[in-house]
Scaffold this active site. Sequence first.
Site, PDB file in Angstrom:
ATOM      1  N   ALA A 106      -1.466 -16.242  -2.300  1.00 36.25           N
ATOM      2  CA  ALA A 106      -1.271 -17.412  -1.435  1.00 36.25           C
ATOM      3  C   ALA A 106      -2.569 -17.839  -0.762  1.00 36.25           C
ATOM      4  O   ALA A 106      -3.408 -16.999  -0.446  1.00 36.25           O
ATOM      5  CB  ALA A 106      -0.235 -17.070  -0.364  1.00 36.25           C
ATOM      6  N   ALA A 125       1.944  11.980  11.191  1.00 35.70           N
ATOM      7  CA  ALA A 125       1.640  13.256  10.541  1.00 35.70           C
ATOM      8  C   ALA A 125       0.476  13.072   9.594  1.00 35.70           C
ATOM      9  O   ALA A 125       0.289  12.003   9.016  1.00 35.70           O
ATOM     10  CB  ALA A 125       2.855  13.747   9.764  1.00 35.70           C
ATOM     11  N   ASP A 142      -0.854  -3.820   8.867  1.00 38.35           N
ATOM     12  CA  ASP A 142      -2.275  -3.461   8.855  1.00 38.35           C
ATOM     13  C   ASP A 142      -3.213  -4.653   9.052  1.00 38.35           C
ATOM     14  O   ASP A 142      -4.339  -4.477   9.514  1.00 38.35           O
ATOM     15  CB  ASP A 142      -2.641  -2.781   7.527  1.00 38.35           C
ATOM     16  CG  ASP A 142      -2.034  -1.391   7.403  1.00 38.35           C
ATOM     17  OD1 ASP A 142      -1.296  -0.984   8.311  1.00 38.35           O
ATOM     18  OD2 ASP A 142      -2.298  -0.722   6.380  1.00 38.35           O
ATOM     19  N   ARG A 168     -19.489  12.851   9.549  1.00 35.25           N
ATOM     20  CA  ARG A 168     -20.659  12.623  10.411  1.00 35.25           C
ATOM     21  C   ARG A 168     -20.551  13.336  11.759  1.00 35.25           C
ATOM     22  O   ARG A 168     -21.496  13.335  12.527  1.00 35.25           O
ATOM     23  CB  ARG A 168     -20.884  11.131  10.604  1.00 35.25           C
ATOM     24  CG  ARG A 168     -19.771  10.397  11.293  1.00 35.25           C
ATOM     25  CD  ARG A 168     -20.159   8.959  11.543  1.00 35.25           C
ATOM     26  NE  ARG A 168     -19.006   8.144  11.928  1.00 35.25           N
ATOM     27  CZ  ARG A 168     -19.080   6.865  12.218  1.00 35.25           C
ATOM     28  NH1 ARG A 168     -20.223   6.236  12.161  1.00 35.25           N
ATOM     29  NH2 ARG A 168     -17.992   6.189  12.558  1.00 35.25           N
ATOM     30  N   THR A 217       0.823  -1.210   0.000  1.00 36.33           N
ATOM     31  CA  THR A 217       0.000   0.000   0.000  1.00 36.33           C
ATOM     32  C   THR A 217       0.858   1.261   0.000  1.00 36.33           C
ATOM     33  O   THR A 217       0.639   2.178  -0.787  1.00 36.33           O
ATOM     34  CB  THR A 217      -0.932   0.009   1.229  1.00 36.33           C
ATOM     35  OG1 THR A 217      -1.736  -1.159   1.186  1.00 36.33           O
ATOM     36  CG2 THR A 217      -1.828   1.245   1.233  1.00 36.33           C
ATOM     37  N   THR A 271       2.945   2.808   8.050  1.00 36.64           N
ATOM     38  CA  THR A 271       4.076   2.099   7.447  1.00 36.64           C
ATOM     39  C   THR A 271       5.238   1.881   8.426  1.00 36.64           C
ATOM     40  O   THR A 271       5.721   0.756   8.558  1.00 36.64           O
ATOM     41  CB  THR A 271       4.569   2.892   6.206  1.00 36.64           C
ATOM     42  OG1 THR A 271       3.505   2.878   5.273  1.00 36.64           O
ATOM     43  CG2 THR A 271       5.823   2.296   5.606  1.00 36.64           C
ATOM     44  N   TYR A 277      -7.664  10.437   8.050  1.00 37.42           N
ATOM     45  CA  TYR A 277      -6.419  10.760   7.344  1.00 37.42           C
ATOM     46  C   TYR A 277      -6.636  10.894   5.830  1.00 37.42           C
ATOM     47  O   TYR A 277      -6.259  11.891   5.221  1.00 37.42           O
ATOM     48  CB  TYR A 277      -5.428   9.605   7.496  1.00 37.42           C
ATOM     49  CG  TYR A 277      -4.612   9.498   8.730  1.00 37.42           C
ATOM     50  CD1 TYR A 277      -3.318  10.015   8.775  1.00 37.42           C
ATOM     51  CD2 TYR A 277      -5.065   8.790   9.838  1.00 37.42           C
ATOM     52  CE1 TYR A 277      -2.514   9.840   9.890  1.00 37.42           C
ATOM     53  CE2 TYR A 277      -4.265   8.606  10.949  1.00 37.42           C
ATOM     54  CZ  TYR A 277      -2.992   9.129  10.971  1.00 37.42           C
ATOM     55  OH  TYR A 277      -2.195   8.962  12.069  1.00 37.42           O
ATOM     56  N   ARG A 335      10.661  -6.057  11.589  1.00 33.41           N
ATOM     57  CA  ARG A 335      12.056  -6.212  12.030  1.00 33.41           C
ATOM     58  C   ARG A 335      12.118  -6.829  13.428  1.00 33.41           C
ATOM     59  O   ARG A 335      12.980  -7.662  13.711  1.00 33.41           O
ATOM     60  CB  ARG A 335      12.764  -4.862  12.016  1.00 33.41           C
ATOM     61  CG  ARG A 335      13.038  -4.416  10.605  1.00 33.41           C
ATOM     62  CD  ARG A 335      13.804  -3.120  10.559  1.00 33.41           C
ATOM     63  NE  ARG A 335      14.005  -2.717   9.174  1.00 33.41           N
ATOM     64  CZ  ARG A 335      14.144  -1.475   8.770  1.00 33.41           C
ATOM     65  NH1 ARG A 335      14.131  -0.488   9.662  1.00 33.41           N
ATOM     66  NH2 ARG A 335      14.315  -1.190   7.497  1.00 33.41           N
ATOM     67  N   GLY A 361     -12.254   4.310   6.248  1.00 26.02           N
ATOM     68  CA  GLY A 361     -11.495   3.318   6.980  1.00 26.02           C
ATOM     69  C   GLY A 361     -11.088   2.133   6.120  1.00 26.02           C
ATOM     70  O   GLY A 361     -11.519   2.003   4.972  1.00 26.02           O
ATOM     71  N   HIS A 406      16.347  30.820  15.309  1.00 26.83           N
ATOM     72  CA  HIS A 406      15.530  31.975  14.961  1.00 26.83           C
ATOM     73  C   HIS A 406      15.870  32.511  13.581  1.00 26.83           C
ATOM     74  O   HIS A 406      17.055  32.616  13.261  1.00 26.83           O
ATOM     75  CB  HIS A 406      15.739  33.076  16.012  1.00 26.83           C
ATOM     76  CG  HIS A 406      14.870  34.268  15.790  1.00 26.83           C
ATOM     77  ND1 HIS A 406      13.515  34.236  16.034  1.00 26.83           N
ATOM     78  CD2 HIS A 406      15.159  35.496  15.308  1.00 26.83           C
ATOM     79  CE1 HIS A 406      13.001  35.418  15.731  1.00 26.83           C
ATOM     80  NE2 HIS A 406      13.969  36.204  15.282  1.00 26.83           N
TER      81      HIS A 406
HETATM   82  P1  NDP Z   1      -9.720   6.645   9.295  1.00 27.09           P
HETATM   83  O1  NDP Z   1     -10.043   5.588  10.268  1.00 27.09           O
HETATM   84  O2  NDP Z   1      -8.598   7.558   9.563  1.00 27.09           O
HETATM   85  O3  NDP Z   1     -11.019   7.537   9.040  1.00 27.09           O
HETATM   86  C1  NDP Z   1     -12.232   6.963   8.662  1.00 27.09           C
HETATM   87  C2  NDP Z   1     -13.271   8.048   8.550  1.00 27.09           C
HETATM   88  O4  NDP Z   1     -14.482   7.480   8.069  1.00 27.09           O
HETATM   89  C3  NDP Z   1     -13.580   8.699   9.884  1.00 27.09           C
HETATM   90  O5  NDP Z   1     -13.742  10.080   9.715  1.00 27.09           O
HETATM   91  C4  NDP Z   1     -14.886   8.045  10.267  1.00 27.09           C
HETATM   92  O6  NDP Z   1     -15.721   8.851  11.056  1.00 27.09           O
HETATM   93  C5  NDP Z   1     -15.545   7.866   8.925  1.00 27.09           C
HETATM   94  N1  NDP Z   1     -16.562   6.832   8.965  1.00 27.09           N
HETATM   95  C6  NDP Z   1     -16.431   5.544   9.338  1.00 27.09           C
HETATM   96  N2  NDP Z   1     -17.611   4.910   9.284  1.00 27.09           N
HETATM   97  C7  NDP Z   1     -18.529   5.823   8.889  1.00 27.09           C
HETATM   98  C8  NDP Z   1     -19.917   5.789   8.660  1.00 27.09           C
HETATM   99  N3  NDP Z   1     -20.625   4.671   8.833  1.00 27.09           N
HETATM  100  N4  NDP Z   1     -20.529   6.923   8.258  1.00 27.09           N
HETATM  101  C9  NDP Z   1     -19.830   8.072   8.083  1.00 27.09           C
HETATM  102  N5  NDP Z   1     -18.505   8.168   8.286  1.00 27.09           N
HETATM  103  C10 NDP Z   1     -17.867   7.058   8.688  1.00 27.09           C
HETATM  104  O7  NDP Z   1      -9.545   5.871   7.902  1.00 27.09           O
HETATM  105  P2  NDP Z   1      -8.907   6.292   6.528  1.00 27.09           P
HETATM  106  O8  NDP Z   1      -9.619   5.459   5.530  1.00 27.09           O
HETATM  107  O9  NDP Z   1      -8.872   7.757   6.352  1.00 27.09           O
HETATM  108  O10 NDP Z   1      -7.412   5.799   6.680  1.00 27.09           O
HETATM  109  C11 NDP Z   1      -7.117   4.463   7.073  1.00 27.09           C
HETATM  110  C12 NDP Z   1      -5.840   4.424   7.854  1.00 27.09           C
HETATM  111  O11 NDP Z   1      -4.736   4.597   6.977  1.00 27.09           O
HETATM  112  C13 NDP Z   1      -5.691   5.514   8.888  1.00 27.09           C
HETATM  113  O12 NDP Z   1      -6.294   5.179  10.102  1.00 27.09           O
HETATM  114  C14 NDP Z   1      -4.215   5.655   9.016  1.00 27.09           C
HETATM  115  O13 NDP Z   1      -3.745   4.822  10.028  1.00 27.09           O
HETATM  116  C15 NDP Z   1      -3.683   5.222   7.669  1.00 27.09           C
HETATM  117  N6  NDP Z   1      -3.215   6.394   6.918  1.00 27.09           N
HETATM  118  C16 NDP Z   1      -2.158   7.101   7.395  1.00 27.09           C
HETATM  119  C17 NDP Z   1      -1.700   8.203   6.732  1.00 27.09           C
HETATM  120  C18 NDP Z   1      -0.554   8.987   7.278  1.00 27.09           C
HETATM  121  O14 NDP Z   1       0.185   8.456   8.093  1.00 27.09           O
HETATM  122  N7  NDP Z   1      -0.385  10.242   6.889  1.00 27.09           N
HETATM  123  C19 NDP Z   1      -2.324   8.674   5.493  1.00 27.09           C
HETATM  124  C20 NDP Z   1      -3.450   7.877   5.085  1.00 27.09           C
HETATM  125  C21 NDP Z   1      -3.858   6.777   5.779  1.00 27.09           C
HETATM  126  P3  NDP Z   1     -15.580   8.859  12.663  1.00 27.09           P
HETATM  127  O15 NDP Z   1     -14.322   9.581  12.959  1.00 27.09           O
HETATM  128  O16 NDP Z   1     -16.786   9.547  13.075  1.00 27.09           O
HETATM  129  O17 NDP Z   1     -15.523   7.430  13.076  1.00 27.09           O
END
Ligand code: NDP
Length: 446
Positions: free
Chosen positions: A114, A339, A301, A197, A41, A309, A176, A317, A261, A435
């Site tokens: 696999a 970040a 994941d 939401r 990914t 990552t 994210y 590791r 998510g 600064h």
């Molecule tokens: P996240 O878990 O970060 O966010 C999911 C979002 O979907 C939340 O805002 C959540 O709302 C919303 N959601 C979930 N279910 C529903 C629902 N039924 N109705 C409406 N909204 C909903 O997932 P992402 O897909 O954005 O990213 C997955 C993961 O990938 C992250 O958790 C992160 O760990 C990783 N990632 C990291 C990055 C980085 O390091 N910069 C960049 C991109 C991804 P609510 O908050 O209300 O639950």
Amino acid sequence: MTFDYDLLTIGAGSGGLAGSKRAASYGAKTAIIEGDLVGGTCVIRGCVPKKLMVYASSFSHLYEDAVGYGWAEVEPSFDWKKMIDAVQKEVLRLSKMHIGALEKAGVELIEGFARFIDPHTVEVGDRKITANTILIAVGGEAHKLDTPGIEHAITSREMFLLQEQPKRLAIIGGGYIAVEFAGIMNGLGSEVTEIIRRDQVLRGFDEDIRSNVQEGMIKHGINIVTEKVVRKIEKTPEGLKVILSGDGDPLLVDAVLSATGRKPNLKGLQLENAGVEVVNDTIAVKVDSNTSQPHIYAVGDCTGGMELTPVAIAEGRAFADTIFGHRPCYLNHHNVPTAIFSQPQAGTVGLTEAEAREKYGDLVKVYRARFRPMFHSLTGADEKVMVKLIVVGPTERVMGVHVVGKDAAEIIQGMAIPVVMGARKKDFDATVAIHPSTAEELVTMR
Ligand code: NDP
């Protein structure tokens, strides 16, 4: 019993690659199975192409900012296809580089998907492969809601391959991926509406991160529709019609990005044949990445932990060091810095203010500053930086650092070291500032 390999890894993403190469460095006969491009990914459809697109999108702001510094106004034009092709070229280069690194490390690459036959045997195509130890590192995939018409929505996977720029984009989610793509697409000139939401994006992050990122996104022109969910998506000749909960007109857009998510990618693995326990669609692991089978491990994941990552790499590791290097070591999942490459950017490490107050009550003290960064003193842009320290107890141990604004990711990487080491506020104070910089605020707050 003899096996084909000492270690067989399923999945050549960040965790699988790191664990396999480290195991091979200890002399383990190792193979890694991958059915897609090597890199996983992060390299193929995550961090790397995303960050390149963040860079691409940042130029539009720079063109505007440059005018305040005396540069002539220009009418910039942007070629989406050129950017997508350049990004994909880089992704393929990195994928090849990872194949080269596997060869150099002495890890055999087996192409295909696999499935487990029994706890020590995996089948790829018509080849059966046995191993003494197996590492599952299959990662995750975007999880779509079951909203009617959701089949018309794309996920981050497809965003990187779109041949045409959606001029009007709706994004579902406030995490994210949603906020990062909102910034990217807004910067590239699309009209972006993000539907969340809750009342604010980035649930789970420090409240000052949430409010400052959201405020900055809105200032940049992103339309954030709060406290609504998508009820239905309909395909019409004019575009995709997005019907929201409550009153209000539907949105009409060219594309809908679903960013609600991710879920472990366990389809087709037939883990039941290996006796590996799955809880809530996730491989259940113990602290040492061990599954319910003593010789089968899982990292990254697919274990439902922190989907980051560097965490997957560190887990891979640690697994190899423990099992093949005979140096038991476990990743400490506390104080993992992270970040968000939203615009404005955010970086965070340690406890949020709410977490600290819940744990330490009145012992918590907060230092916070919000200011216009020097860069914008000539651009006229209403941009703000927010920096915040959470300290605890009479020694004022720094338990959390949160930054929103330019270079937040770079700043937080450095800040994670004192937090992990247990530094106190007085250690920060004893550090001479640089600064003029944004980061100097972290060692000068009173
Ligand atoms: P996240 O878990 O970060 O966010 C999911 C979002 O979907 C939340 O805002 C959540 O709302 C919303 N959601 C979930 N279910 C529903 C629902 N039924 N109705 C409406 N909204 C909903 O997932 P992402 O897909 O954005 O990213 C997955 C993961 O990938 C992250 O958790 C992160 O760990 C990783 N990632 C990291 C990055 C980085 O390091 N910069 C960049 C991109 C991804 P609510 O908050 O209300 O639950």
